[in-house]
Design an enzyme around this catalytic site. Sequence first.
Site, mmCIF file in Angstrom:
data_model
loop_
_atom_site.group_PDB
_atom_site.id
_atom_site.type_symbol
_atom_site.label_atom_id
_atom_site.label_comp_id
_atom_site.label_asym_id
_atom_site.label_seq_id
_atom_site.Cartn_x
_atom_site.Cartn_y
_atom_site.Cartn_z
ATOM 1 C CG ASN A 80 11.777 9.458 -5.315
ATOM 2 O OD1 ASN A 80 11.344 10.173 -6.224
ATOM 3 N ND2 ASN A 80 11.085 9.199 -4.237
ATOM 4 C CB CYS A 95 15.954 7.091 -3.984
ATOM 5 S SG CYS A 95 15.531 7.965 -2.471
ATOM 6 C CG PHE A 98 4.412 6.823 -2.050
ATOM 7 C CD1 PHE A 98 3.063 6.840 -2.376
ATOM 8 C CD2 PHE A 98 4.930 7.909 -1.343
ATOM 9 C CE1 PHE A 98 2.239 7.892 -2.017
ATOM 10 C CE2 PHE A 98 4.124 8.973 -0.979
ATOM 11 C CZ PHE A 98 2.777 8.966 -1.312
ATOM 12 C CB SER A 135 -0.942 0.006 1.218
ATOM 13 O OG SER A 135 -0.183 -0.031 2.409
HETATM 14 N N1 LIG Z 1 9.921 6.163 -1.271
HETATM 15 C C1 LIG Z 1 11.123 6.110 -1.855
HETATM 16 O O1 LIG Z 1 11.506 6.985 -2.644
HETATM 17 C C2 LIG Z 1 12.062 4.954 -1.572
HETATM 18 C C3 LIG Z 1 13.213 4.827 -2.342
HETATM 19 C C4 LIG Z 1 14.105 3.768 -2.075
HETATM 20 C C5 LIG Z 1 13.820 2.882 -1.046
HETATM 21 N N2 LIG Z 1 12.706 3.048 -0.305
HETATM 22 C C6 LIG Z 1 12.464 2.117 0.801
HETATM 23 O O2 LIG Z 1 11.360 1.280 0.458
HETATM 24 C C7 LIG Z 1 10.634 0.950 1.650
HETATM 25 C C8 LIG Z 1 9.179 1.396 1.440
HETATM 26 O O3 LIG Z 1 9.170 2.792 1.214
HETATM 27 P P1 LIG Z 1 7.830 3.587 0.884
HETATM 28 O O4 LIG Z 1 8.241 4.964 0.575
HETATM 29 O O5 LIG Z 1 6.996 2.826 -0.072
HETATM 30 O O6 LIG Z 1 7.117 3.546 2.327
HETATM 31 P P2 LIG Z 1 5.562 3.670 2.666
HETATM 32 O O7 LIG Z 1 4.872 4.416 1.575
HETATM 33 O O8 LIG Z 1 5.498 4.207 4.043
HETATM 34 O O9 LIG Z 1 5.035 2.154 2.655
HETATM 35 C C9 LIG Z 1 5.387 1.220 3.642
HETATM 36 C C10 LIG Z 1 4.576 -0.043 3.437
HETATM 37 O O10 LIG Z 1 4.959 -1.021 4.414
HETATM 38 C C11 LIG Z 1 3.787 -1.507 5.113
HETATM 39 N N3 LIG Z 1 4.242 -1.831 6.471
HETATM 40 C C12 LIG Z 1 4.626 -0.973 7.455
HETATM 41 N N4 LIG Z 1 5.049 -1.647 8.533
HETATM 42 C C13 LIG Z 1 4.925 -2.972 8.244
HETATM 43 C C14 LIG Z 1 5.185 -4.177 8.964
HETATM 44 N N5 LIG Z 1 5.672 -4.141 10.212
HETATM 45 N N6 LIG Z 1 4.954 -5.354 8.353
HETATM 46 C C15 LIG Z 1 4.465 -5.405 7.085
HETATM 47 N N7 LIG Z 1 4.186 -4.301 6.348
HETATM 48 C C16 LIG Z 1 4.426 -3.093 6.925
HETATM 49 C C17 LIG Z 1 2.794 -0.370 5.000
HETATM 50 O O11 LIG Z 1 1.435 -0.780 5.004
HETATM 51 P P3 LIG Z 1 0.631 -1.252 6.300
HETATM 52 O O12 LIG Z 1 1.116 -0.401 7.438
HETATM 53 O O13 LIG Z 1 -0.803 -1.060 5.938
HETATM 54 O O14 LIG Z 1 0.992 -2.705 6.475
HETATM 55 C C18 LIG Z 1 3.068 0.149 3.591
HETATM 56 O O15 LIG Z 1 2.423 -0.669 2.625
HETATM 57 C C19 LIG Z 1 11.323 1.696 2.799
HETATM 58 O O16 LIG Z 1 12.201 0.830 3.459
HETATM 59 C C20 LIG Z 1 12.087 2.805 2.086
HETATM 60 O O17 LIG Z 1 13.246 3.226 2.792
HETATM 61 C C21 LIG Z 1 11.793 4.044 -0.554
#
Ligand SMILES: NC(=O)c1ccc[n+]([C@@H]2O[C@H](COP(=O)([O-])OP(=O)(O)OC[C@H]3O[C@@H](n4cnc5c(N)ncnc54)[C@H](OP(=O)(O)O)[C@@H]3O)[C@@H](O)[C@H]2O)c1
Length: 345
Positions: free
Chosen positions: A309, A146, A13, A11
């Site tokens: 990113n 990123c 990004f 759910s």
């Molecule tokens: N955004 C970027 O530009 C980017 C770039 C490179 C890497 N990343 C990395 O990719 C990962 C995700 O980033 P994001 O930006 O997509 O974050 P986000 O939008 O906050 O999404 C996090 C996801 O993880 C789920 N989640 C949270 N805690 C959880 C748990 N304990 N067990 C299972 N699911 C859990 C959340 O949904 P629910 O809480 O509903 O389960 C949500 O679907 C992070 O580690 C981030 O550092 C992000």
Amino acid sequence: MSYTASVVGASGFAGGELLRLLADHPEFSLVQATSRSKTNRTVGHAHPNLRDLDLRFSTPDDLESVDVLFAATPHGVSMAEIDRFWDSADTVVDLSADFRLPSEALYDEYYDGHSRPELLESAVYGLVELTREELPGADLVATGGCNATATILGLLPLVDAGLVDGTQQPVVDVKVGSSEGGAGGGEASSHPERSGVVRPYAPTGHRHEAEIAAFLGLDVAFSVHAVDMIRGASATWHVFPDEPVSKRDLWGWYRERYEDEPFVDIVAGGGGVYRYPEPKTVAGTNRAEVGFALDPSNGRVVVISAIDNVMKGAAGQAVHAANVALGIEETAGLNFRGLHPVGAP
Ligand SMILES: NC(=O)c1ccc[n+]([C@@H]2O[C@H](COP(=O)([O-])OP(=O)(O)OC[C@H]3O[C@@H](n4cnc5c(N)ncnc54)[C@H](OP(=O)(O)O)[C@@H]3O)[C@@H](O)[C@H]2O)c1
């Protein structure tokens, strides 16, 4: 369809971009998307661009058996859950920082330690341009951050050419969009606080310093600004080489490093409006743009790179790495272009 896939953290990004890519991938069949807060909702509830997908979020407590599990969860989740992830999938591709760094000492210094340090040695960094030879057969892939991805791709040709080594400390400034903070956001990412800013949120001490040093083999002077865009990371390096270099040298090194790379374009001067790398032109794609300019008055080389990113910096990189890990055609599911003209990404 050759492989089944699930997305944990679907759910968010990065998870949403994984769903978009996997849904249309010729070799993957998407079987599960998890969210604790949106269990039983359709994926279109969180990602309106995916309304046509016939898939509902399920709980990460019950993982289906698949070939590849993509984890797009916050830092700390994958290291706690890795055994369960491996029970359900042969290959785990983790988008968080949990398995990126090569040593426990770095996690002690930059994070809050590591609970599974014995796995760090076998985890393969997922930036294909750097680790193409190590990825085939990997069972744990850790994709790059990123800001680190934009930074590494920019300087890699100069490191390979020996122009930059450990004796200089190149300076890099990264400008990044608000989606880096994830769908949860927080006060700093809320619209009123974020709109219009050029906020130096990590002038020193950003965690990605460790990743850049580990994979480029250099200490870097690294700063990051949060700017008013949604997607995109743009890195600008300032390099002062020991020996004078020419524009011809630079073209030679960048062409040699990147001419066979399917997702890297060299954009260095020339005509038109977009003469240097620009996040807007790669938004929504797995492409990276890298370029350079030379200041003849003082020998300074300016290197610029731009990525999306959540794509090249996260989901696109993860699918690219999975393709290589599984021996699928490297560009499968990723070979599409961005939009022009387009509004602020
Ligand atoms: N955004 C970027 O530009 C980017 C770039 C490179 C890497 N990343 C990395 O990719 C990962 C995700 O980033 P994001 O930006 O997509 O974050 P986000 O939008 O906050 O999404 C996090 C996801 O993880 C789920 N989640 C949270 N805690 C959880 C748990 N304990 N067990 C299972 N699911 C859990 C959340 O949904 P629910 O809480 O509903 O389960 C949500 O679907 C992070 O580690 C981030 O550092 C992000």
